[in-house]
Design a protein around this motif. Structure first.
Motif, PDB file in Angstrom:
ATOM      1  N   GLU A   1       0.690  -1.258   0.060  1.00  0.00           N
ATOM      2  CA  GLU A   1      -0.131   0.061   0.004  1.00  0.00           C
ATOM      3  C   GLU A   1       0.855   1.386   0.004  1.00  0.00           C
ATOM      4  O   GLU A   1       0.402   2.310  -0.445  1.00  0.00           O
ATOM      5  N   THR A   2       2.038   1.217   0.647  1.00  0.00           N
ATOM      6  CA  THR A   2       2.558   2.515   1.221  1.00  0.00           C
ATOM      7  C   THR A   2       3.886   2.858   0.176  1.00  0.00           C
ATOM      8  O   THR A   2       4.540   2.041  -0.429  1.00  0.00           O
ATOM      9  N   THR A   3       4.217   4.142   0.143  1.00  0.00           N
ATOM     10  CA  THR A   3       5.499   4.328  -0.756  1.00  0.00           C
ATOM     11  C   THR A   3       6.646   3.957   0.021  1.00  0.00           C
ATOM     12  O   THR A   3       7.452   3.596  -0.594  1.00  0.00           O
ATOM     13  N   THR A   4       6.716   4.126   1.308  1.00  0.00           N
ATOM     14  CA  THR A   4       7.702   3.763   1.904  1.00  0.00           C
ATOM     15  C   THR A   4       7.830   2.153   1.763  1.00  0.00           C
ATOM     16  O   THR A   4       8.850   1.662   1.571  1.00  0.00           O
ATOM     17  N   GLY A   5       6.652   1.427   2.001  1.00  0.00           N
ATOM     18  CA  GLY A   5       6.667   0.066   1.618  1.00  0.00           C
ATOM     19  C   GLY A   5       7.390  -0.353   0.551  1.00  0.00           C
ATOM     20  O   GLY A   5       8.083  -1.273   0.341  1.00  0.00           O
ATOM     21  N   VAL A   6       7.107   0.471  -0.819  1.00  0.00           N
ATOM     22  CA  VAL A   6       7.332   0.159  -1.770  1.00  0.00           C
ATOM     23  C   VAL A   6       8.965   0.500  -2.143  1.00  0.00           C
ATOM     24  O   VAL A   6       9.573  -0.378  -2.772  1.00  0.00           O
ATOM     25  N   LEU A   7       9.365   1.409  -1.437  1.00  0.00           N
ATOM     26  CA  LEU A   7      10.896   1.583  -1.443  1.00  0.00           C
ATOM     27  C   LEU A   7      11.474   0.504  -1.087  1.00  0.00           C
ATOM     28  O   LEU A   7      12.786   0.123  -1.459  1.00  0.00           O
ATOM     29  N   ARG A   8      11.158  -0.009   0.038  1.00  0.00           N
ATOM     30  CA  ARG A   8      11.781  -1.209   0.829  1.00  0.00           C
ATOM     31  C   ARG A   8      11.777  -2.193  -0.087  1.00  0.00           C
ATOM     32  O   ARG A   8      12.751  -3.026  -0.057  1.00  0.00           O
ATOM     33  N   LEU A   9      10.773  -2.513  -0.715  1.00  0.00           N
ATOM     34  CA  LEU A   9      10.772  -3.954  -1.273  1.00  0.00           C
ATOM     35  C   LEU A   9      11.378  -3.797  -2.658  1.00  0.00           C
ATOM     36  O   LEU A   9      11.969  -4.635  -2.915  1.00  0.00           O
ATOM     37  N   ARG A  10      11.462  -2.478  -3.082  1.00  0.00           N
ATOM     38  CA  ARG A  10      12.508  -2.463  -4.413  1.00  0.00           C
ATOM     39  C   ARG A  10      13.894  -2.519  -3.885  1.00  0.00           C
ATOM     40  O   ARG A  10      14.870  -3.237  -4.544  1.00  0.00           O
ATOM     41  N   ALA A  11      14.047  -1.993  -2.725  1.00  0.00           N
ATOM     42  CA  ALA A  11      15.557  -2.234  -2.070  1.00  0.00           C
ATOM     43  C   ALA A  11      15.970  -3.855  -1.933  1.00  0.00           C
ATOM     44  O   ALA A  11      16.925  -4.390  -2.273  1.00  0.00           O
ATOM     45  N   MET A  12      14.938  -4.518  -1.453  1.00  0.00           N
ATOM     46  CA  MET A  12      15.028  -6.081  -1.298  1.00  0.00           C
ATOM     47  C   MET A  12      15.155  -6.681  -2.680  1.00  0.00           C
ATOM     48  O   MET A  12      15.888  -7.441  -2.701  1.00  0.00           O
TER      49      MET A  12
ATOM     50  N   LEU B   1      16.337 -10.433  -2.615  1.00  0.00           N
ATOM     51  CA  LEU B   1      15.858 -10.924  -1.299  1.00  0.00           C
ATOM     52  C   LEU B   1      14.358 -11.080  -1.021  1.00  0.00           C
ATOM     53  O   LEU B   1      13.831 -11.471  -0.143  1.00  0.00           O
ATOM     54  N   LEU B   2      13.605 -10.786  -2.390  1.00  0.00           N
ATOM     55  CA  LEU B   2      12.269 -10.610  -2.409  1.00  0.00           C
ATOM     56  C   LEU B   2      11.856 -12.149  -2.704  1.00  0.00           C
ATOM     57  O   LEU B   2      12.277 -12.740  -3.542  1.00  0.00           O
ATOM     58  N   PRO B   3      10.838 -12.909  -1.798  1.00  0.00           N
ATOM     59  CA  PRO B   3      10.753 -14.385  -1.961  1.00  0.00           C
ATOM     60  C   PRO B   3       9.298 -14.763  -2.974  1.00  0.00           C
ATOM     61  O   PRO B   3       9.236 -15.698  -3.537  1.00  0.00           O
ATOM     62  N   TYR B   4       8.591 -13.534  -3.345  1.00  0.00           N
ATOM     63  CA  TYR B   4       7.535 -13.653  -4.466  1.00  0.00           C
ATOM     64  C   TYR B   4       7.071 -12.279  -5.183  1.00  0.00           C
ATOM     65  O   TYR B   4       7.481 -11.303  -4.650  1.00  0.00           O
TER      66      TYR B   4
END
Lengths: 278, 278, 278, 278
Positions: free
Chosen positions: D9-20, D25-28
């Motif tokens: 949902e969030t801007t910050t969440g997406v920033l983190r997921l992109r960093a992963m 490190l992203l599992p799915y």
């Protein structure tokens, strides 16, 4: 010591005192603080406006952006609310009875129409007229399901509660300050703060930083009344304009703002008629 | 037939007629159309505002968005211009001498400061005061290279042309209505329309759809003067408020807008003091 | 020396170049300056907006305040015009075909409806879509007497001139850039600038202080194309984002504005995912 | 059944997921709902904006009109807040690190400056950057007595709490969500909602009528993830644009708004390059 006078804060209060004056029922002089420019231009326009929308938002958690907000009355309160509602992203419709105010609303970019025509298109209705039974039976009959009804004017008489009750087959409280009236044809009309002024009923009322203007005017008016004791006729009086200006000067100083003063040449010019006219 | 009176359109004209009245030099009654609400609230605010910015844009082809616009005066003209300049994307600064107006400008979200403090940050200066030598030597001294100087008030005296000329070592016309004054330290100040009101000098003046209000008021005032002949004292008179309202009614009708009327119950309520006060 | 590429300024130009690219008809690489943020966000939104309203005002001397302005298209041009029209006091209606843009317009406080529903209530119509025959026969049929028709999009095809001509029994030029088409039922529709883009047809086009951004982008794009010669594939390319940022930096510097820079700690934070997530 | 993906949902969440994602490190697969237009253009701009100012008003009962509001960040949140703060009568200053956004803020009529220059003139500070330590020691040192500090970005790290604590010789809670930090030189800085996002800390968060857009996008994204199971690569994905458009269509329909559709002639025209180019 005897009573030497009074000061009155509200539009409605001044209307009543003037009605008493016309009937010679006023017992002592009163200063109409409400009519002072530092009250009228600020408290009603900025204080009521922000706090009324604040009350509506607190009560309902509605997003104002994208909503059609219908405001009855384009006096100081109404125009303040209109400006703030637009500032929050609403499409604003104004209903008025005074053609000059109605024309001002048009020129300010608002749609102006009879309240009956606005009834079916509004999402949020705000009465700010100082009058009675402004939003009533005939309007309720044409509103959409979910229409929100609120009062930012005075007392609890601008939204006609009798009419609303008799239009409803069912009513229940949805959350504090939010009551739902269901009509026979299944539409739900939402009344805020029991039809009382929504900025007091559902928010904290006017911010201190606008009330300070009114209170300063009261204080200076009381001092002036004391100085005038015995001289002033019984009636509703204006705050002397130099006191009104003094309130504004003190407020600007408190905000760290400094303004220009007329030069002597300018003072002479403004008092003359010869210069520049050849 | 003898002269029975006159009607006066402009703020400055009325100021002069009042000065004549104070000196008992007025030869016949005059109706101050300028002070009618349908003039004052519309012509000065909407007509002058749009056409003055129109004049500035036509003369210079400047983009208003992103500019710092400094407006001297927050009367009807000034506040109209301020609203339109913001509406075109400017950051607007107001200079005023009246503290109540200055405070209104603050509350309307504008920066208010002494003109001397605004001089170094403004890109476009607009005088709308009705006074003389408003933008003058001391301000020119602190302006940035490229500052634009214009007058939306009256005559050609608000921007002090003598001061501007004596500040310049060099002047040349860049395009029609655009004259550049170069100072000894190499800054170029740009004067529009020879310091005359920029909406007349560089654009087409007020739009017909706002002048119609004023002209309607003149027409009704002339009719009323004729009816009153011999009765009215010599002096500056207000347009009777029922005529003022009539102008607004006719304008709304011409725009196809219909407004509410007070119900009898509301008329009684507004005239009462008993109801609702218990 | 052979051709190494091109740069394209306009929305419509880029649409055409992309259509050529899809058909493999493009002979060399092209940089879509129109899609650079320093073009798209500024030229289309601020330049077109101000100058289009300027064109309408110059042609007609209409007061925008109090008018209902209908804008077809809520892309960069349309939303710029909408914001400026509201800033000049209009009541603004948006017509769109893209639901996301339509929803944005609603949330921005504009009324959104089908153009056919807007036809009978608009005073001034502005097409800004990049498409063809946007305002056409069916809309003309429902417009009020005096409706003004203008194009702020592209070419002279957004207002359907064939349809307008065939709807008219009579046409005459009222003033330069203002042509009146009278319908069989006696309504007069007013076409501005022969249906060509009204900011070029009736005003001076985009102000220099917004064109400088686009020209800077072209200049940097040409330099970059030269550097890339032989490497870049044939196709429509974006301006590299560091060049786009450079344009904005130079513009801010020219306006004397200074902005913040990320601290090292902030740069690390924005690149991380561990911090703050526990 | 195994995990088939997620939605964020969030801007910050997406920033983190992109960093992963960059670190593998992203599992799915994950759908970045935040980047959907129906999320990004609405929730962040309209929801955060209104509710953040609502939080500030509820916590402090301050009048926004006449205040200088300094906003760090001119992304979707920041520009929404800027628009709403201006709409409530504030003078708004923007601090940014991205020159294109900074230039947009200038063109939108806001003052843009370094945060350090804004520190001594702001009354209310709002951080909306998604970054860390945005308002910090050096800014606190230059603020006026009474300055209000709030966060409308993410977590509780935008206002640097360590710096604020070490700048204070004294702290006390004035009312719920309002804590006063007194500096050694006697200035009082007011922190809202412990530096957490003020719309959640001091108000009710986003209104339902904007969250419905995001939730609709999540629902459609989950459905789409299920349909794509096994095909989609691990990574951060955009919501397919037809689903994004579907969310907007459903929302418009729920608001009773109907929009235009392209005619066949228009669809052909937009896909062509021959027409109109001669």
């Amino acid at each position: 010591m005897s009573v030497i006078g009074g000061t009155e804060e509200t539009t409605t209060g001044v209307l009543r005192l003037r009605a008493m004056e016309r009937r010679r029922l006023l017992p002592y002089p009163v200063v109409a603080i409400n009519d002072a420019e530092t009250k009228r231009l600020f408290d009603n326009r900025f204080g009521t406006a922000q706090s009324s929308l604040d009350g509506i938002i607190r009560a309902t958690n509605e997003l104002i952006a994208g909503k059609t907000v219908v405001i009855a009355g384009y006096g100081h309160c109404g125009r303040g609310i209109a400006s703030r509602a637009r500032g929050l992203g609403a499409d604003v419709i104004i209903a008025e009875v005074n053609p000059i105010r109605a024309l001002e609303a048009v020129m300010d970019g608002f749609r102006v129409m009879e309240l009956l025509d606005a009834a079916p298109v509004g999402n949020i209705f705000i009465a700010a007229t100082g009058s009675i039974s402004v939003i009533r039976r005939e309007h309720f009959a044409h509103m959409e399901d979910g229409a929100i009804l609120s009062n930012a004017g005075h007392f609890n008489v601008e939204v006609d509660l009798n009419d609303l009750e008799s239009a409803a087959v069912n009513r229940r409280t949805l959350r504090p300050n939010v009551e739902q009236f269901e009509t026979a044809d299944g539409r739900r009309l939402i009344l805020l703060a029991e039809g009382r002024v929504v900025n007091l009923g559902a928010a904290d009322g006017h911010p201190a930083s606008v009330m300070d203007l009114s209170f300063a005017a009261h204080a200076l008016a009381v001092e002036w009344l004391a100085e005038q004791n015995g001289v002033l006729e019984i009636g509703v009086h204006q705050l002397p304009s130099e006191l009104d200006l003094r309130v504004a000067e003190m407020k600007l100083a408190s905000m760290g703002r400094s303004i220009d003063v007329l030069t002597e040449r300018q003072r002479n010019y403004l008092d003359s008629y010869e210069e520049g006219t050849k």
